[in-house]
Design a protein around this motif. Structure first.
Motif, PDB file in Angstrom:
ATOM      1  N   ALA A  43       0.813  -1.210   0.000  1.00  0.00           N
ATOM      2  CA  ALA A  43       0.000   0.000   0.000  1.00  0.00           C
ATOM      3  C   ALA A  43       0.850   1.264   0.000  1.00  0.00           C
ATOM      4  CB  ALA A  43      -0.931   0.003   1.216  1.00  0.00           C
ATOM      5  N   ARG A  44       2.117   1.137   0.370  1.00  0.00           N
ATOM      6  CA  ARG A  44       3.022   2.289   0.349  1.00  0.00           C
ATOM      7  C   ARG A  44       3.491   2.615  -1.068  1.00  0.00           C
ATOM      8  NH1 ARG A  44       5.216   3.567   5.253  1.00  0.00           N
ATOM      9  NH2 ARG A  44       5.540   5.578   4.216  1.00  0.00           N
ATOM     10  N   PHE A  45       3.120   1.768  -2.036  1.00  0.00           N
ATOM     11  CA  PHE A  45       3.420   1.976  -3.453  1.00  0.00           C
ATOM     12  C   PHE A  45       2.080   1.970  -4.210  1.00  0.00           C
ATOM     13  CE2 PHE A  45       7.236   0.160  -1.682  1.00  0.00           C
ATOM     14  CZ  PHE A  45       8.290   0.683  -2.402  1.00  0.00           C
ATOM     15  N   PRO A  46       1.295   3.038  -4.144  1.00  0.00           N
ATOM     16  CA  PRO A  46      -0.057   3.028  -4.705  1.00  0.00           C
ATOM     17  C   PRO A  46      -0.073   2.677  -6.194  1.00  0.00           C
ATOM     18  CG  PRO A  46       0.312   4.982  -3.349  1.00  0.00           C
ATOM     19  CD  PRO A  46       1.645   4.334  -3.522  1.00  0.00           C
ATOM     20  N   HIS A  47      -0.797   1.630  -6.541  1.00  0.00           N
ATOM     21  CA  HIS A  47      -0.940   1.184  -7.921  1.00  0.00           C
ATOM     22  C   HIS A  47      -2.219   0.346  -7.984  1.00  0.00           C
ATOM     23  CE1 HIS A  47       0.955  -2.232  -5.912  1.00  0.00           C
ATOM     24  NE2 HIS A  47       0.601  -2.985  -6.927  1.00  0.00           N
ATOM     25  N   GLY A  73       4.547   5.765  -5.601  1.00  0.00           N
ATOM     26  CA  GLY A  73       3.516   5.535  -6.604  1.00  0.00           C
ATOM     27  C   GLY A  73       4.023   5.777  -8.010  1.00  0.00           C
ATOM     28  N   ASP A  74       4.847   6.810  -8.178  1.00  0.00           N
ATOM     29  CA  ASP A  74       5.456   7.063  -9.489  1.00  0.00           C
ATOM     30  C   ASP A  74       6.291   5.859  -9.929  1.00  0.00           C
ATOM     31  OD1 ASP A  74       4.357   9.623  -9.572  1.00  0.00           O
ATOM     32  OD2 ASP A  74       6.156  10.579  -8.747  1.00  0.00           O
ATOM     33  N   PHE A  75       7.029   5.297  -8.993  1.00  0.00           N
ATOM     34  CA  PHE A  75       7.864   4.128  -9.283  1.00  0.00           C
ATOM     35  C   PHE A  75       6.999   2.918  -9.652  1.00  0.00           C
ATOM     36  CE2 PHE A  75       9.752   0.185  -7.619  1.00  0.00           C
ATOM     37  CZ  PHE A  75      10.950   0.151  -8.311  1.00  0.00           C
ATOM     38  N   ALA A  76       5.948   2.683  -8.893  1.00  0.00           N
ATOM     39  CA  ALA A  76       5.104   1.506  -9.097  1.00  0.00           C
ATOM     40  C   ALA A  76       4.307   1.577 -10.394  1.00  0.00           C
ATOM     41  CB  ALA A  76       4.149   1.346  -7.920  1.00  0.00           C
ATOM     42  N   ASN A  77       4.136   2.771 -10.949  1.00  0.00           N
ATOM     43  CA  ASN A  77       3.362   2.959 -12.178  1.00  0.00           C
ATOM     44  C   ASN A  77       4.222   3.471 -13.334  1.00  0.00           C
ATOM     45  OD1 ASN A  77       0.319   2.666 -11.265  1.00  0.00           O
ATOM     46  ND2 ASN A  77       1.345   3.835  -9.667  1.00  0.00           N
ATOM     47  N   ASP A  78       5.514   3.258 -13.260  1.00  0.00           N
ATOM     48  CA  ASP A  78       6.455   3.815 -14.240  1.00  0.00           C
ATOM     49  C   ASP A  78       6.313   3.123 -15.598  1.00  0.00           C
ATOM     50  OD1 ASP A  78       8.532   4.908 -15.642  1.00  0.00           O
ATOM     51  OD2 ASP A  78      10.100   4.367 -14.194  1.00  0.00           O
ATOM     52  N   LEU A  79       5.730   3.836 -16.548  1.00  0.00           N
ATOM     53  CA  LEU A  79       5.543   3.308 -17.898  1.00  0.00           C
ATOM     54  C   LEU A  79       6.661   3.708 -18.850  1.00  0.00           C
ATOM     55  CD1 LEU A  79       1.726   4.031 -18.230  1.00  0.00           C
ATOM     56  CD2 LEU A  79       2.775   1.764 -18.311  1.00  0.00           C
ATOM     57  N   THR A  80       7.606   4.470 -18.397  1.00  0.00           N
ATOM     58  CA  THR A  80       8.662   4.975 -19.273  1.00  0.00           C
ATOM     59  C   THR A  80       9.913   4.110 -19.219  1.00  0.00           C
ATOM     60  OG1 THR A  80       7.825   7.215 -19.008  1.00  0.00           O
ATOM     61  CG2 THR A  80      10.059   6.982 -19.860  1.00  0.00           C
ATOM     62  N   ARG A  81      10.363   3.805 -18.022  1.00  0.00           N
ATOM     63  CA  ARG A  81      11.462   2.862 -17.882  1.00  0.00           C
ATOM     64  C   ARG A  81      10.953   1.439 -18.144  1.00  0.00           C
ATOM     65  NH1 ARG A  81      12.066   7.826 -17.134  1.00  0.00           N
ATOM     66  NH2 ARG A  81      10.469   7.566 -15.518  1.00  0.00           N
ATOM     67  N   PRO A  82      11.853   0.481 -18.350  1.00  0.00           N
ATOM     68  CA  PRO A  82      11.425  -0.925 -18.541  1.00  0.00           C
ATOM     69  C   PRO A  82      11.079  -1.575 -17.210  1.00  0.00           C
ATOM     70  CG  PRO A  82      13.810  -0.798 -18.675  1.00  0.00           C
ATOM     71  CD  PRO A  82      13.320   0.630 -18.557  1.00  0.00           C
ATOM     72  N   GLN A  83      10.163  -0.992 -16.474  1.00  0.00           N
ATOM     73  CA  GLN A  83       9.808  -1.417 -15.124  1.00  0.00           C
ATOM     74  C   GLN A  83       8.573  -2.304 -15.086  1.00  0.00           C
ATOM     75  OE1 GLN A  83      10.696  -1.949 -12.290  1.00  0.00           O
ATOM     76  NE2 GLN A  83       9.382  -1.229 -10.656  1.00  0.00           N
ATOM     77  N   LEU A  84       7.709  -2.209 -16.092  1.00  0.00           N
ATOM     78  CA  LEU A  84       6.464  -2.956 -16.102  1.00  0.00           C
ATOM     79  C   LEU A  84       6.394  -3.845 -17.339  1.00  0.00           C
ATOM     80  CD1 LEU A  84       4.054  -0.072 -15.029  1.00  0.00           C
ATOM     81  CD2 LEU A  84       5.004  -1.878 -13.582  1.00  0.00           C
ATOM     82  N   LEU A  85       6.059  -5.120 -17.126  1.00  0.00           N
ATOM     83  CA  LEU A  85       6.060  -6.092 -18.224  1.00  0.00           C
ATOM     84  C   LEU A  85       4.998  -7.148 -17.966  1.00  0.00           C
ATOM     85  CD1 LEU A  85       7.553  -7.188 -20.790  1.00  0.00           C
ATOM     86  CD2 LEU A  85       8.944  -8.534 -19.216  1.00  0.00           C
ATOM     87  N   ALA A  86       4.196  -7.438 -18.984  1.00  0.00           N
ATOM     88  CA  ALA A  86       3.199  -8.500 -18.878  1.00  0.00           C
ATOM     89  C   ALA A  86       3.875  -9.853 -19.060  1.00  0.00           C
ATOM     90  CB  ALA A  86       2.113  -8.304 -19.940  1.00  0.00           C
ATOM     91  N   VAL A  87       3.765 -10.694 -18.038  1.00  0.00           N
ATOM     92  CA  VAL A  87       4.381 -12.030 -18.052  1.00  0.00           C
ATOM     93  C   VAL A  87       3.402 -13.028 -17.454  1.00  0.00           C
ATOM     94  CG1 VAL A  87       6.726 -11.118 -17.878  1.00  0.00           C
ATOM     95  CG2 VAL A  87       5.464 -11.704 -15.794  1.00  0.00           C
ATOM     96  N   MET A  93       9.622  -4.990 -12.771  1.00  0.00           N
ATOM     97  CA  MET A  93      10.972  -5.502 -13.004  1.00  0.00           C
ATOM     98  C   MET A  93      11.773  -5.481 -11.708  1.00  0.00           C
ATOM     99  SD  MET A  93      13.450  -6.712 -14.832  1.00  0.00           S
ATOM    100  CE  MET A  93      12.565  -6.776 -16.397  1.00  0.00           C
ATOM    101  N   VAL A  94      11.885  -4.325 -11.079  1.00  0.00           N
ATOM    102  CA  VAL A  94      12.439  -4.229  -9.727  1.00  0.00           C
ATOM    103  C   VAL A  94      11.249  -4.298  -8.776  1.00  0.00           C
ATOM    104  CG1 VAL A  94      13.696  -2.808  -8.071  1.00  0.00           C
ATOM    105  CG2 VAL A  94      14.432  -2.878 -10.467  1.00  0.00           C
ATOM    106  N   PRO A  95      11.091  -5.406  -8.051  1.00  0.00           N
ATOM    107  CA  PRO A  95       9.912  -5.571  -7.195  1.00  0.00           C
ATOM    108  C   PRO A  95       9.807  -4.465  -6.149  1.00  0.00           C
ATOM    109  CG  PRO A  95      11.068  -7.664  -7.484  1.00  0.00           C
ATOM    110  CD  PRO A  95      11.955  -6.603  -8.036  1.00  0.00           C
ATOM    111  N   LEU A  96       8.589  -4.200  -5.729  1.00  0.00           N
ATOM    112  CA  LEU A  96       8.347  -3.124  -4.780  1.00  0.00           C
ATOM    113  C   LEU A  96       9.108  -3.341  -3.474  1.00  0.00           C
ATOM    114  CD1 LEU A  96       4.505  -2.647  -5.334  1.00  0.00           C
ATOM    115  CD2 LEU A  96       6.426  -1.677  -6.625  1.00  0.00           C
ATOM    116  N   ALA A  97       9.095  -4.569  -2.978  1.00  0.00           N
ATOM    117  CA  ALA A  97       9.798  -4.858  -1.718  1.00  0.00           C
ATOM    118  C   ALA A  97      11.303  -4.718  -1.889  1.00  0.00           C
ATOM    119  CB  ALA A  97       9.449  -6.257  -1.217  1.00  0.00           C
TER     120      ALA A  97
END
Length: 211
Positions: free
Chosen positions: A57-61, A135-149, A115-119
């Motif tokens: 919850a400390r990483f709102p997404h 929250g910015d980190f958890a929702n980062d669409l610009t860096r290669p941080q989010l990937l559907a797997v 990619m880099v887990p929240l914990a």
């Protein structure tokens, strides 16, 4: 490969969805991820921090990104093919999970991996941030941080760093290491000694650069 390796801003033009705005970049943020070895060498090496105070919850997404969609829908639409929508929600398509070379047609079988887990981020510096930045980190669409797997590969990964877990698809190790380093470099997160050593080994799987 669908995963973008650049650490610069990339505009996402997705039907019916508006990408989440990026936080202001530090003045010395890396402009590209083509010199990954250099970026890795610049990361702070430190012991993993405490998990005290951590919660997801400390990483709102996931943040809203349209009428009825959120960042998860945005990633599913970006990473898939032949996407089927109900309003702004992704309800079908075709996805290839880079972690384990599996193909899916039901979005319910997929997780959007950080990619880099929240914990891990918490243990490597994000505990000092405020929740807005997390929250910015958890929702980062610009860096290669989010990937559907595949959900199974994401859950096997959990919050582990590369010294503890790597994709079963060894062909993806180079991209995985480059992406991990790009994210940690931009967000100024530390790495452990074991993490850095494993990332170095994974970069050895990258194709040789042409002179």
């Amino acid at each position: 490969m669908r995963l973008l390796l650049a650490a610069v801003a990339v505009t996402l033009a997705l039907v019916g969805c508006t990408p989440v705005a990026d936080p202001d970049a530090p003045s010395d943020a890396p402009a590209a991820a083509d010199d990954t070895v250099r970026l890795l060498g610049q990361l702070t090496v430190a012991k993993a921090g405490s998990m005290k105070g951590y919660s997801r919850a400390r990483f709102p997404h996931w943040r809203d990104a349209g009428k009825n969609c959120d960042v998860r829908d945005t990633v599913l639409q970006r990473d898939g093919e032949s996407i089927k929508l109900s309003g702004c929600n992704v309800v079908g398509g075709r996805w290839y999970s880079e972690y384990d070379k599996r193909t899916f047609s039901d979005p319910a079988d997929l997780d959007v991996d950080h990619m880099v887990p929240l914990a891990n981020a918490w243990r490597s510096g994000a505990d000092k941030w405020d929740d807005e930045r997390r929250g910015d980190f958890a929702n980062d669409l610009t860096r290669p941080q989010l990937l559907a797997v595949s959900a199974s590969s994401n859950r096997a990964k959990g919050d582990q760093d590369p010294s503890e877990w790597q994709p079963s698809n060894r062909d993806y190790w180079c991209t995985y290491a480059q992406s991990w380093i790009a994210v940690k470099s931009y967000w100024r997160l530390s790495v452990t000694t074991a993490e850095k050593a494993t990332l170095t080994d994974m970069l050895d799987t990258c194709p040789a650069q042409k002179p």
